[in-house]
Design a protein around this motif. Structure first.
Motif, short mmCIF file in Angstrom:
data_model
loop_
_atom_site.label_atom_id
_atom_site.label_comp_id
_atom_site.label_asym_id
_atom_site.label_seq_id
_atom_site.Cartn_x
_atom_site.Cartn_y
_atom_site.Cartn_z
N VAL A 1 13.09 22.40 -26.56
CA VAL A 1 11.67 22.21 -26.84
C VAL A 1 11.34 22.75 -28.23
N PHE A 2 11.95 23.87 -28.61
CA PHE A 2 11.73 24.40 -29.95
C PHE A 2 12.19 23.39 -31.00
N TYR A 3 13.33 22.73 -30.77
CA TYR A 3 13.79 21.70 -31.70
C TYR A 3 12.80 20.55 -31.79
N GLN A 4 12.18 20.19 -30.65
CA GLN A 4 11.13 19.16 -30.67
C GLN A 4 9.97 19.60 -31.55
N LEU A 5 9.59 20.87 -31.42
CA LEU A 5 8.48 21.39 -32.21
C LEU A 5 8.80 21.36 -33.70
N VAL A 6 10.04 21.69 -34.04
CA VAL A 6 10.46 21.66 -35.45
C VAL A 6 10.35 20.23 -35.98
N GLU A 7 10.75 19.24 -35.16
CA GLU A 7 10.63 17.84 -35.59
C GLU A 7 9.17 17.42 -35.78
N LEU A 8 8.28 17.97 -34.96
CA LEU A 8 6.85 17.62 -35.06
C LEU A 8 6.14 18.37 -36.19
N ALA A 9 6.74 19.45 -36.64
CA ALA A 9 6.09 20.33 -37.62
C ALA A 9 5.98 19.68 -38.99
N GLU A 10 5.01 20.18 -39.75
CA GLU A 10 4.82 19.75 -41.12
C GLU A 10 5.10 20.92 -42.04
N GLU A 11 5.66 20.60 -43.20
CA GLU A 11 5.92 21.63 -44.19
C GLU A 11 4.66 21.84 -45.02
N LYS A 12 4.25 23.11 -45.13
CA LYS A 12 3.08 23.46 -45.94
C LYS A 12 3.43 24.63 -46.85
N GLU A 13 2.73 24.70 -47.94
CA GLU A 13 2.87 25.83 -48.86
C GLU A 13 1.79 26.85 -48.49
N ILE A 14 2.23 28.05 -48.09
CA ILE A 14 1.30 29.12 -47.72
C ILE A 14 1.71 30.38 -48.46
N ASN A 15 0.82 30.89 -49.30
CA ASN A 15 1.07 32.10 -50.09
C ASN A 15 2.40 32.03 -50.86
N GLY A 16 2.66 30.88 -51.44
CA GLY A 16 3.84 30.72 -52.28
C GLY A 16 5.14 30.52 -51.52
N ARG A 17 5.07 30.28 -50.23
CA ARG A 17 6.30 30.03 -49.47
C ARG A 17 6.16 28.75 -48.66
N SER A 18 7.29 28.09 -48.42
CA SER A 18 7.30 26.86 -47.61
C SER A 18 7.38 27.26 -46.14
N VAL A 19 6.42 26.74 -45.35
CA VAL A 19 6.31 27.12 -43.95
C VAL A 19 6.22 25.86 -43.09
N LEU A 20 6.92 25.87 -41.94
CA LEU A 20 6.78 24.81 -40.95
C LEU A 20 5.60 25.16 -40.06
N THR A 21 4.63 24.25 -39.96
CA THR A 21 3.45 24.52 -39.15
C THR A 21 3.20 23.42 -38.14
N LEU A 22 2.51 23.80 -37.08
CA LEU A 22 2.06 22.88 -36.03
C LEU A 22 0.58 23.09 -35.82
N GLU A 23 -0.11 22.06 -35.38
CA GLU A 23 -1.51 22.19 -35.03
C GLU A 23 -1.71 21.78 -33.58
N SER A 24 -2.56 22.54 -32.90
CA SER A 24 -2.93 22.23 -31.53
C SER A 24 -4.31 22.83 -31.28
#
Length: 187
Positions: free
Chosen positions: A154-177
């Motif tokens: 399920v975590f791998y599914q979440l990673v596939e659904l995640a979007e890459e965003k720039e937050i405070n100068g770092r690349s972060v995988l994020t999800l929205e719900s």
């Protein structure tokens, strides 16, 4: 109460009398009757006196009366409260579905005990990283201060659904719900 006095069948009958769904555990204030030899393993399996509880219906029944208090776990009925051991988290989330909700996309998780939880403000997703192995352990709040471990597929599914965003100068995988943003990790 010790294991010698704990009657698994009688406890099941008492819980069944509470009806469907999760009973109002927060309103029950029974006396503590001691610890029993019941354990929930990290992989979601339940054991009684070292033996796996093989009946899924019984595990589901006991999961309804799980209670967390001052860092300890209990099975709680109107008449007794017994301590049990939990290796990591008392719930294991084994599936996730996406749906549209009132506040946009929603992630609906299902546990091995058929609990359904929608990630959001009341049920946040948190990823803890082991300092030794750097292995991520993702969790979601389920109920009564207890959380569930999100299993690896399920975590791998979440990673596939995640979007890459720039937050405070770092690349972060994020999800929205439910209008909330959750970080899965940075790279």
């Amino acid at each position: 109460m010790t294991d010698n006095n704990f009657d698994l069948a009688q406890a099941s009958k008492t819980i069944e009398k509470a009806g469907e769904g999760v009973p109002p555990l927060e309103k029950w204030n029974p006396e503590f009757c001691g610890d029993i030899d019941m354990r929930i393993a990290r992989d979601g399996r339940w054991f009684y006196m070292g033996t796996p509880i093989g009946r899924p219906a019984m595990v589901k029944l006991f999961s309804k009366v799980l209670w967390h208090e001052q860092g300890k776990y209990f099975l709680k009925t109107p008449v007794e409260k017994v301590g049990i051991q939990v290796d990591d988290a008392p719930f294991l989330l084994v599936s996730v579905d996406q749906q549209e909700g009132e506040y946009g996309p929603e992630l609906v998780f299902t546990s091995t005990t058929d609990d359904q939880v929608i990630a959001g403000k009341s049920h946040p997703i948190v990823v803890e990283v082991c300092p030794n192995t750097q292995e991520p352990s993702p969790y979601i709040d389920v109920r009564f201060g207890m959380r569930g471990l999100i299993n690896r597929p399920v975590f791998y599914q979440l990673v596939e659904l995640a979007e890459e965003k720039e937050i405070n100068g770092r690349s972060v995988l994020t999800l929205e719900s439910q209008g909330e943003t959750f970080e899965l990790g940075s790279f």
